[in-house]
Each structure stands twice: as structure tokens, then as C-alpha cells.
Design an enzyme around this catalytic site. Sequence first.
Site, PDB file in Angstrom:
ATOM      1  N   GLU A 109       0.792  -1.140   0.019  1.00  0.00           N
ATOM      2  CA  GLU A 109       0.010   0.035   0.064  1.00  0.00           C
ATOM      3  C   GLU A 109       0.735   1.169  -0.051  1.00  0.00           C
ATOM      4  O   GLU A 109       2.203   1.089   0.239  1.00  0.00           O
ATOM      5  CB  GLU A 109      -0.854   0.199   1.265  1.00  0.00           C
ATOM      6  CG  GLU A 109      -1.834  -1.141   1.468  1.00  0.00           C
ATOM      7  CD  GLU A 109      -2.373  -0.855   2.824  1.00  0.00           C
ATOM      8  OE1 GLU A 109      -2.328   0.065   3.611  1.00  0.00           O
ATOM      9  OE2 GLU A 109      -3.378  -1.906   3.267  1.00  0.00           O
ATOM     10  N   LYS A 111       2.093   4.725   1.623  1.00  0.00           N
ATOM     11  CA  LYS A 111       2.248   5.312   2.965  1.00  0.00           C
ATOM     12  C   LYS A 111       1.895   6.823   2.820  1.00  0.00           C
ATOM     13  O   LYS A 111       2.532   7.693   2.303  1.00  0.00           O
ATOM     14  CB  LYS A 111       3.634   5.202   3.724  1.00  0.00           C
ATOM     15  CG  LYS A 111       3.715   5.522   5.045  1.00  0.00           C
ATOM     16  CD  LYS A 111       5.015   5.092   5.727  1.00  0.00           C
ATOM     17  CE  LYS A 111       4.933   5.414   7.503  1.00  0.00           C
ATOM     18  NZ  LYS A 111       4.598   6.641   7.730  1.00  0.00           N
ATOM     19  N   ASP A 113       1.075  10.380   3.878  1.00  0.00           N
ATOM     20  CA  ASP A 113       1.996  11.418   4.529  1.00  0.00           C
ATOM     21  C   ASP A 113       0.687  12.694   5.244  1.00  0.00           C
ATOM     22  O   ASP A 113       1.227  13.775   4.710  1.00  0.00           O
ATOM     23  CB  ASP A 113       3.060  11.814   4.142  1.00  0.00           C
ATOM     24  CG  ASP A 113       3.986  12.571   4.916  1.00  0.00           C
ATOM     25  OD1 ASP A 113       3.830  12.267   6.053  1.00  0.00           O
ATOM     26  OD2 ASP A 113       4.753  13.380   4.499  1.00  0.00           O
ATOM     27  N   TYR A 221      -7.162   0.459   7.318  1.00  0.00           N
ATOM     28  CA  TYR A 221      -7.344  -0.404   8.341  1.00  0.00           C
ATOM     29  C   TYR A 221      -8.422  -0.669   9.120  1.00  0.00           C
ATOM     30  O   TYR A 221      -9.002   0.149   9.690  1.00  0.00           O
ATOM     31  CB  TYR A 221      -5.978  -0.098   9.300  1.00  0.00           C
ATOM     32  CG  TYR A 221      -5.636  -1.047  10.531  1.00  0.00           C
ATOM     33  CD1 TYR A 221      -5.867  -2.295  10.410  1.00  0.00           C
ATOM     34  CD2 TYR A 221      -4.900  -0.605  11.540  1.00  0.00           C
ATOM     35  CE1 TYR A 221      -5.255  -3.371  11.333  1.00  0.00           C
ATOM     36  CE2 TYR A 221      -4.294  -1.509  12.553  1.00  0.00           C
ATOM     37  CZ  TYR A 221      -4.621  -2.941  12.314  1.00  0.00           C
ATOM     38  OH  TYR A 221      -4.054  -3.636  13.557  1.00  0.00           O
ATOM     39  N   LYS A 307      10.496   3.584   3.296  1.00  0.00           N
ATOM     40  CA  LYS A 307      10.397   5.066   3.082  1.00  0.00           C
ATOM     41  C   LYS A 307      11.363   5.510   1.999  1.00  0.00           C
ATOM     42  O   LYS A 307      12.333   5.173   1.618  1.00  0.00           O
ATOM     43  CB  LYS A 307      10.834   6.005   4.169  1.00  0.00           C
ATOM     44  CG  LYS A 307      10.607   5.586   5.560  1.00  0.00           C
ATOM     45  CD  LYS A 307       9.128   6.652   5.955  1.00  0.00           C
ATOM     46  CE  LYS A 307       9.783   7.677   6.840  1.00  0.00           C
ATOM     47  NZ  LYS A 307       8.919   8.787   7.486  1.00  0.00           N
ATOM     48  N   CYS A 401      19.586  46.022   9.326  1.00  0.00           N
ATOM     49  CA  CYS A 401      18.411  46.070   8.262  1.00  0.00           C
ATOM     50  C   CYS A 401      19.206  46.084   6.939  1.00  0.00           C
ATOM     51  O   CYS A 401      19.894  47.055   6.766  1.00  0.00           O
ATOM     52  CB  CYS A 401      17.169  46.846   8.265  1.00  0.00           C
ATOM     53  SG  CYS A 401      16.106  46.754   7.036  1.00  0.00           S
ATOM     54  N   CYS A 404      17.559  49.494   5.377  1.00  0.00           N
ATOM     55  CA  CYS A 404      17.560  50.840   5.898  1.00  0.00           C
ATOM     56  C   CYS A 404      18.768  51.134   6.962  1.00  0.00           C
ATOM     57  O   CYS A 404      19.014  51.968   7.311  1.00  0.00           O
ATOM     58  CB  CYS A 404      16.146  51.328   6.614  1.00  0.00           C
ATOM     59  SG  CYS A 404      15.848  50.254   8.135  1.00  0.00           S
ATOM     60  N   CYS A 419      13.422  44.292  12.006  1.00  0.00           N
ATOM     61  CA  CYS A 419      13.861  45.779  11.802  1.00  0.00           C
ATOM     62  C   CYS A 419      12.903  46.543  12.586  1.00  0.00           C
ATOM     63  O   CYS A 419      11.700  46.726  12.231  1.00  0.00           O
ATOM     64  CB  CYS A 419      13.868  46.307  10.272  1.00  0.00           C
ATOM     65  SG  CYS A 419      14.195  47.830   9.933  1.00  0.00           S
ATOM     66  N   CYS A 425      11.426  52.206   7.232  1.00  0.00           N
ATOM     67  CA  CYS A 425      11.984  51.309   6.431  1.00  0.00           C
ATOM     68  C   CYS A 425      11.186  51.138   5.151  1.00  0.00           C
ATOM     69  O   CYS A 425       9.999  50.517   5.572  1.00  0.00           O
ATOM     70  CB  CYS A 425      12.336  50.168   7.158  1.00  0.00           C
ATOM     71  SG  CYS A 425      13.054  48.797   6.336  1.00  0.00           S
TER      72      CYS A 425
END
Length: 665
Positions: A109, A111, A113, A221, A307, A401, A404, A419, A425
Site C-alpha cells: 500500500e 504510505k 503522509d 485498516y 520510506k 536591516c 535601511c 527591523c 524602512c
Amino acid sequence: MVKEQIDALRRELEQHNYNYYVLSQPTISDLEFDMKLKQLEELERQHPEYADPSSPTQRVGNDINTSFTQIRHKYPMLSLANTYSEEEVRDFYERVRKALGEEFELVGELKYDGTSISLTYEHGRLVQAVTRGDGEKGDDVTDNVRTIRSIPLRLHGNYPDSFEIRGEILMPWEVFDALNREREEQEEPLFANPRNAASGTIKLQNPAVVATRKLDAYLYYVLGEDLPADTHLGNLEAARTWGFKTSDAVRLCRTLDDVYDFIRYWDTERKNLPVATDGIVIKVNSLAQQRALGFTAKSPRWAIAYKFQAERALTRLNSVSYQVGRTGAVTPVANLNPVQLSGTVVRRASLHNADIISALDLHIGDMVYVEKGGEIIPKITGVDTDARILVGDRVGFARTCPVCGTPLVRIEGEAAHYCPNENGCPPQIKGKMEHFVSRRAMNIDGLGSETIDLLFRNGLAHNVADLYELRTADLARLERLGDKSARNIMAGIEASKQVPFERVVFALGIRFVGETTAKKLAYAFKSMEALSHATEAELTAVDEIGGRIAQSVTAWFADEANRRTVERLAAQGLQMCLTADQLQAHSDRLKGLTVVISGKFARHSRDEYKTLIERHGGKNAGSVSAKTSLILAGENMGPEKLKKAEKLGIKLMDEDEFLDLIGEE
Ligand code: IVH
């Protein structure tokens, strides 16, 4: 007569749900479906005595905030042992062969996720849905699960009277991408992958929001005392006939080579699936053999997961740049030598935050591993230190930053750097204006990010209040902006003066104050004046306003520049308080009270009562508990609720008394 009509509509809608969500073969149009659903809703509204939690109308989720009760699993929810190579799969096969000493079949089957769920059905109806939790007990998320259209609320055919079925709740890629796009616009944190999005969604407090997230589910299941078949595959096939969505990607494997074929096929083919998968599950088919093999403390001996390798590529890190968002959050981005990965060319990867950068010990010029692993933005997962010959500087985190030059700050307990130069800014100023004019805020048509950039660069707007001082001639002079668009924008700006107060609060762009919070604040304080003077204690006294939001609000109003902006906006005629109509419809009369609605009503529908409770400061709850303050009791109130209410001594109110209490006609 009505009962028959309701039943017939329910059966018909169930069938259409099944055709659409399980078989993916709808036989009527969405419009026809919606019309039939509306018809059923109307009948149920007129006849609450026939209410049924399994009705297709219940898929939209009620708006009651639920907290989850913990439920002990009848059969513990174990995990699977993981393998990563064909050799390890062979070891599993050999272990099973030796332990059984007889012929056996395996089932391959996918898997899936997502997040696992255990569903209990009694007499063909979904009665409970519980998350995995710690494997022994999980959260009762039944109300949320009812909103998932591919999960049947009522079964058909020949099902056992009582059984559990387990599977995976998933957020399809398409839904995930759309959700993240929306979150990006709102500067809300993105979900890293569909698994996190699915598990986050199923634990949301509000089923109505869950309903909008379009989750899907595959069941894999079946458990119970009187199952129809003595093989796993037989039971899955039976479950499909009862209305469950089981995967088509299931294969009976008689040899180890069959298993390898299955693995190899899906390793590439899985990329075409609408949902995320991270491997293959191989299970012994016969239930008698499963019992003979049994379990270890953590996982069954009759099954194993294989996996898939996450796809990754190796490339050079050329530089790190930083992006500044509307709220000043600074995100680091890795600039890479272009490299091919899972079908696209990757040039940039997210570095998330300073902690992740230092954990990777990155240097400019490093050869780095990039992975997509189900995530939208590729990420750097490691460094090939052997390839380090001529490395450059160690990557730290910007101290100032990038736009600025202001020194960055890191808020205690948060991973992000900010910032702090909120009002000076450029990306923050432009971002704030974009947010201010956006559809859900002031909704000013014609003012997109490009025009805002033009206004900013031409010195016409540096602050949201400047927008209201623009003249048509200023706009018409800008490149690419004609007379007509200039007039449209002016009209949009004028119209925004009518936008209700709660949206003005949202439009200010105070950190952590989203749409819902803005509304809460607007109704709790009623005017900008009151909100601007609110103390942290007064703010946290409002339902669902925590310390983090309260601090952010007081800090925002403490800033002289922000106060000046608000003053200017007020002078320009924006809505700075609730209107008389809004005030009249709201009160504090139910403040601090938790109300349960039960039974059938004559003067308003249940939904209307729910809205009324909220408008008057109360909280809705679904079930009677010690926390219930009063019960709005209609006719034919459920006997269980009545018994519980009497036991706990909770006050019952009929609808006339209740409407009197909240001062409504
Ligand atoms: S069977 C006793 N089948 O993987 C084992 N699990 O690590 C029962 N999963 O918690 C699980 N796809 O969330 C099984 N086809 C599949 C699966 C699957 C995904 C997840 C499930 C489980 C975890 C086990």
C-alpha cells in the site's frame, strides 16, 4: 411526510457526496447540489425535531468552539517500523517467512503522509473520531472530522454493527498551495508541508474553519470483533462497498519481487498523486497470520514501512540575502548555483532563521544539499564539508536591516529577527500601505503594489494617511497611470471612508492583529480613542486576547508616529468608532457566560441564536458541563442534556426570557 422528504434528500445528497469525493465521478452540477442542500437545510430549519448529526447539512461545521476531550483507544494506535532499503525489506520478508513456516501473502500500500485518525461506527453511523495522540489516548475531533466530505457519516451495504476504521487525513497539494498563498499574503506563518497543515487543521477549535480547508481521507485498516473477511485486503474491499475511500494503489504481492516492483513503480509514480506520500507499507494479508506474528511494544511484526528517499541535489551557496516583510520580520534566503531538482530549477532556498543557519554551520561557497521533500520552498538540509576547499566567510545573521541599516532586534522567545524602524524602512512602509488598501482591509480598488511603489518613489505617500491627501492631478502625472485610473483610485480612496471601524483596526497592520482579533478589539473597546488608551490588563480581559497581542497593541499606540497617523486618519473622515446600529446590535449582557442551545425554537433559528449570543458578549458551547452558565432551552430539549443540567443545577431559559435578557425583540 416531511420526514420522508428529509430522508430522501439526505440519501440523495449522501450519494452525490460519495460520487464526488470518493469516486471523483460527480453526476450532477455543483449548483444543483447546492440547491438540494439548501432545500434540505430549510426543511431541517423548519423541523428541528428531525435534526441529525449525520445529515449532509452538518458537513459545514458548526461555529461552536470546542475543546477536545481525551479518549482512550480501544485498540492502541501503534506505529510501523521504518526501512530505507530493499535489503531491509528482504530482512522483514525473511523474518515473516521463518516465523510463520507456511505460505503467506503480502499487501503493498502507499504510505500516506498526513495525520492518522481512528473512526468508530455504530449501527452504520460515525460516532467518534479520535487522533493518534500518544497511541494510548487521543483527542476527540469528531466535529471536525464530520466536515471531511470523503468520510461517510452513514454507511450502506452490509457493515458490522460496531467497528473501527483507521486511515490518514490529508490536505491535497492543490489545497495546501492555495492555503499557503493566502497565508503569505496575510504574512501569517506558512505551513511547512501538507502533513503539518492537515494535523494543524484537524486540531482547530472551530469546525466551520476546518470545513473550508477541504481535507481528504484514505482509510487503510479495519478493526473489530466481527469483520466480514479473514484477510486485510478482503476487509478493505468490503469497507469500500460501505462507502469508504480506500486507495486504488493496493497490490497483492506473492513474492519478494512483487514487493520490489510495487516499490519501484510508486517511487516515481507517486509524484502524480494529488496527495503527499512518503513511502510504502507492506502488510501480511491473512488476519490469522497477523495474530500469530503479533506485536512488539511499538509496532506490529506483520507490517513494515519502506520510506522513499527524499530527492536532493548538491549545489553551491553563493550568497545569503535578506527579505524584509511588512511587519519588519527579516527572512534569510540562500542564493544558489541553479540546480535541477524534482523537475524544476532551484535558485533560491529558505534558510528560515538564525538558529537554523548556525546549526548548519554554513559558509559562503559551501556545497550544500537542497531538498524539496514535500515542501513548497526548497530548503538546505546539510553541507558537504568534504568539498570545502576554498570557503568564504561563515554565514552569521545580518546585524542591521539590509534595506535601511537599522540594527535588528530579536524578540525574546522568538526565532525571527525584526527591523524596528517601522515607520522609516521602505519595505515596511510599502508593505503597510499594501496591507492597508488590501481587499479585506480598506479595499481601495486600483491601488496595487506597483502603484504604491510609484507613489512611494515619487514622494507622494510615505504613510497611509498620505493616501487621503492625494489629488487626481498627482496621480495622473505618474508613469503608466492615466486620467481614468487616477480618477478610479480617487473614488476608491473616498469610498474607503465608509469602511466599518473593525476593518480600520485591521488595516492599521498592528502585529498579531488579524481580522478576527481586530473585530474582537473593535467590539470590546468600541472606539479608536478607547482602544488607544487600553492597558495590557484591559486588553487581556477580552476573550481570546493574550499577552502577546496585548503587548503588541499597547506598544503600537505608544509610538508617537502611529498616534499621529491615527489622528490624521480620523481628521480625514475614516470610521473611528462603531456606528449606532453596530452598538445597538451588541452588548455585554452575556459577558463571561457560556450558553448551550438545545431544542426547537419558534422565534429565531439556532444559527441566529448563536450569532446573538456572540453579539452580546457570550460564548457558545456544544455540550453541557460544569462550565455552562445557562441553557437556552427550546421545545423537545434532549433528555440527556436536561438530566445533566438538572444534576449540575444549571439555569434553563426559554426563548422569550432569553431575548428579554439580551434586550432584543
Ligand atoms: S497501517 C499498526 N497503512 O504511518 C500499524 N499506516 O508509522 C497501522 N500510514 O500511524 C498503520 N499510510 O499514520 C498503515 N497504508 C498505511 C499507511 C499508514 C500511512 C501512517 C499511519 C501510521 C504510521 C505508522
